[in-house]
Design a protein around this motif. Structure first.
Motif, short mmCIF file in Angstrom:
data_model
loop_
_atom_site.label_atom_id
_atom_site.label_comp_id
_atom_site.label_asym_id
_atom_site.label_seq_id
_atom_site.Cartn_x
_atom_site.Cartn_y
_atom_site.Cartn_z
N GLY A 8 0.84 -1.19 0.00
CA GLY A 8 0.00 0.00 0.00
C GLY A 8 0.87 1.24 0.00
O GLY A 8 2.11 1.14 0.04
N ASN A 9 0.26 2.41 -0.01
CA ASN A 9 1.05 3.65 -0.06
C ASN A 9 1.69 4.02 1.27
O ASN A 9 2.62 4.83 1.30
N VAL A 67 0.03 -1.22 -5.15
CA VAL A 67 -0.40 0.05 -5.75
C VAL A 67 0.77 1.04 -5.77
O VAL A 67 0.58 2.24 -5.89
N SER A 107 -6.44 0.09 -14.95
CA SER A 107 -6.06 1.18 -14.04
C SER A 107 -6.67 1.06 -12.65
O SER A 107 -6.38 1.89 -11.79
N VAL A 108 -7.51 0.07 -12.44
CA VAL A 108 -8.10 -0.07 -11.10
C VAL A 108 -7.01 -0.50 -10.12
O VAL A 108 -6.23 -1.41 -10.42
N GLY A 109 -6.93 0.15 -8.97
CA GLY A 109 -5.94 -0.21 -7.95
C GLY A 109 -6.06 -1.69 -7.63
O GLY A 109 -7.16 -2.20 -7.43
N ASP A 111 -5.27 -3.31 -5.06
CA ASP A 111 -5.83 -3.58 -3.72
C ASP A 111 -7.36 -3.56 -3.78
O ASP A 111 -8.04 -4.33 -3.11
N ARG A 112 -7.89 -2.68 -4.61
CA ARG A 112 -9.34 -2.60 -4.77
C ARG A 112 -9.89 -3.89 -5.36
O ARG A 112 -10.94 -4.39 -4.97
N GLY A 133 -7.39 3.41 4.06
CA GLY A 133 -5.93 3.42 4.11
C GLY A 133 -5.43 4.83 3.83
O GLY A 133 -6.06 5.80 4.28
N ALA A 135 -5.60 6.32 1.10
CA ALA A 135 -6.82 6.84 0.48
C ALA A 135 -8.00 6.06 1.06
O ALA A 135 -7.82 4.97 1.61
N THR A 137 -11.15 4.12 -0.23
CA THR A 137 -11.70 3.64 -1.50
C THR A 137 -12.97 2.85 -1.26
O THR A 137 -13.11 2.17 -0.24
N ILE A 152 -13.02 7.15 -4.82
CA ILE A 152 -11.69 7.36 -4.21
C ILE A 152 -11.70 8.72 -3.53
O ILE A 152 -12.04 9.74 -4.16
C1 LIG Z 1 -6.73 4.57 -4.66
C2 LIG Z 1 -5.42 3.99 -4.18
C3 LIG Z 1 -4.38 5.10 -4.13
C4 LIG Z 1 -5.61 3.43 -2.74
O1 LIG Z 1 -4.37 3.03 -2.24
P1 LIG Z 1 -4.09 2.78 -0.68
O2 LIG Z 1 -4.84 3.77 0.11
O3 LIG Z 1 -4.57 1.38 -0.38
O4 LIG Z 1 -2.61 2.88 -0.51
C5 LIG Z 1 -4.97 2.80 -5.08
O5 LIG Z 1 -5.98 1.83 -5.14
C6 LIG Z 1 -4.60 3.26 -6.47
O6 LIG Z 1 -3.52 3.74 -6.69
N1 LIG Z 1 -5.53 3.10 -7.43
C7 LIG Z 1 -5.32 3.39 -8.82
C8 LIG Z 1 -6.45 4.17 -9.42
C9 LIG Z 1 -7.78 3.46 -9.36
O7 LIG Z 1 -8.03 2.59 -8.52
O8 LIG Z 1 -8.65 3.79 -10.19
#
Ligand SMILES: CC(C)(COP(=O)(O)O)[C@@H](O)C(=O)NCCC(=O)O
Ligand SMILES: Nc1ncnc2c1ncn2[C@@H]1O[C@H](COP(=O)(O)OP(=O)(O)O)[C@@H](O)[C@H]1O
Ligand SMILES: [K+]
Length: 298
Positions: A8-9, A67, A107-109, A111-112, A133, A135, A137, A152
């Motif tokens: 994660g970030n 991510v 492009s979907v994260g 982790d999502r 987290g 972010a 989401t 997001i």
């Molecule tokens: C939205 C996020 C930054 C969340 O990351 P996290 O908070 O888990 O570190 C990550 O899922 C991401 O980089 N997503 C890419 C863009 C998207 O999901 O559309």
């Protein structure tokens, strides 16, 4: 045991998973400039600390979601070092049990995707997952198992920190649970805004999502900051701090190549039902090893 890595970030979470169950979770900081050797040194320490003389830690495979592209390669290399195999790396090209109904599935994260895949396999549909987290989401999976997209927002800690940095009269505050919506001093106002504000965001956004779906949805909440927020939500929800780890276990099961027992070719995958979905797993009593590990990792 399999090794699950969630990049994660803010944190890189390492999980040890046996038979789909999370045995331990340990965390390292996400540092975008760190090399494989540097992460390996830290992982060596983590594993040495957990190793039991009679039960050395052995990983038969690994699964990784990231991510943070800058360190995906370094941690994939670490996974390879500990397992001798290429890790399963989460992407929309692997089996998730979901159909992607978004503009750009790539492009979907990742982790999502993991949160959504696990929730879709284990909760009544439609389901909304929220991950608190760096972010915040939201992910929406409809009753046809289509990943419809989501939301997001700035993470609540990210927002709080930004206030302290950008506003001359606002301090940095420690996270906690606000007692009321009406704050009576600066800190309480900031906690109300970020923590209760996130609870209200969840309730309100889920209501809008349900309106758009035309039916009620199951709500599942996870992430490092969820414990501050979930007690303040009004929508019925399941709080599962291990959602992502369990999702990684599921994706490993669906995608890792199993040792082949027959001479016939073809890939062998983990247990699935006739719809190509992961078999549901039901809670069972935790073993002593698991409870001890949980107590240690908090
Ligand atoms: C939205 C996020 C930054 C969340 O990351 P996290 O908070 O888990 O570190 C990550 O899922 C991401 O980089 N997503 C890419 C863009 C998207 O999901 O559309
Ligand atoms: N167990 C925890 N207890 C309290 N705060 C945590 C915990 N785990 C993570 N955090 C905090 O939650 C925030 C986001 O963490 P995390 O869910 O790991 O985010 P990400 O997946 O974006 O790396 C960070 O500010 C981190 O310090
Ligand atoms: K996360």
């Amino acid at each position: 045991m399999i090794l699950a890595i969630d990049i994660g970030n803010t944190t890189v979470a390492l999980g040890g998973i046996r038979d789909g169950r999370v045995c331990f979770v340990a965390r390292m900081d996400t540092v975008r400039t760190r090399t494989a050797a540097e992460y390996r040194a830290e992982m060596d320490k983590i594993f040495a600390h957990r190793r039991h003389p009679e039960r050395p830690m052995r990983f038969e495979g690994a699964v990784l979601t990231s991510v943070v592209p800058q360190i995906t390669g370094a941690l994939a290399e670490c996974a390879r070092h500990y397992t001798g195999k290429k890790p399963v790396i989460v992407s929309p090209d692997i089996r998730t049990g979901l159909t992607m109904g978004v503009d750009e599935p790539g492009s979907v994260g990742k982790d999502r995707l993991v949160d959504a895949a696990y929730a879709a396999a284990n909760f009544p549909l439609p389901v909304v997952t929220v991950d608190l987290g760096t972010a915040t989401t939201f992910n929406v999976v409809d009753e046809d198992r289509v990943f419809r997209g989501g939301v997001i927002c700035p993470g609540l800690s990210t927002g709080l920190r930004a206030l302290g940095e950008r506003c001359a009269q606002l301090p940095q505050v420690h996270l906690g649970s606000p007692k009321s919506a009406i704050g009576t001093n600066t800190e309480k106002c900031m906690l109300s805004g970020s923590v209760m504000g996130t609870a209200v965001l969840i309730d309100g956004m889920v209501q809008r999502i349900e309106e758009e779906l035309g039916r009620p949805a199951t709500l599942v909440v996870t992430g490092g900051l969820a414990k501050y927020v979930t007690p303040l939500c009004r929508h019925p929800l399941t709080y599962d701090p291990e959602l992502l780890m369990k999702g990684l276990a599921l994706l490993y099961q669906l995608n890792a190549q199993q040792p082949q027992h027959h001479s016939a070719g073809g890939r062998h995958y983990g247990p699935q039902n006739q719809h190509g979905r992961a078999r549901q797993r039901y809670p069972r009593k935790r073993t002593r090893c698991e409870r001890a590990d949980e107590a240690r990792t908090g």
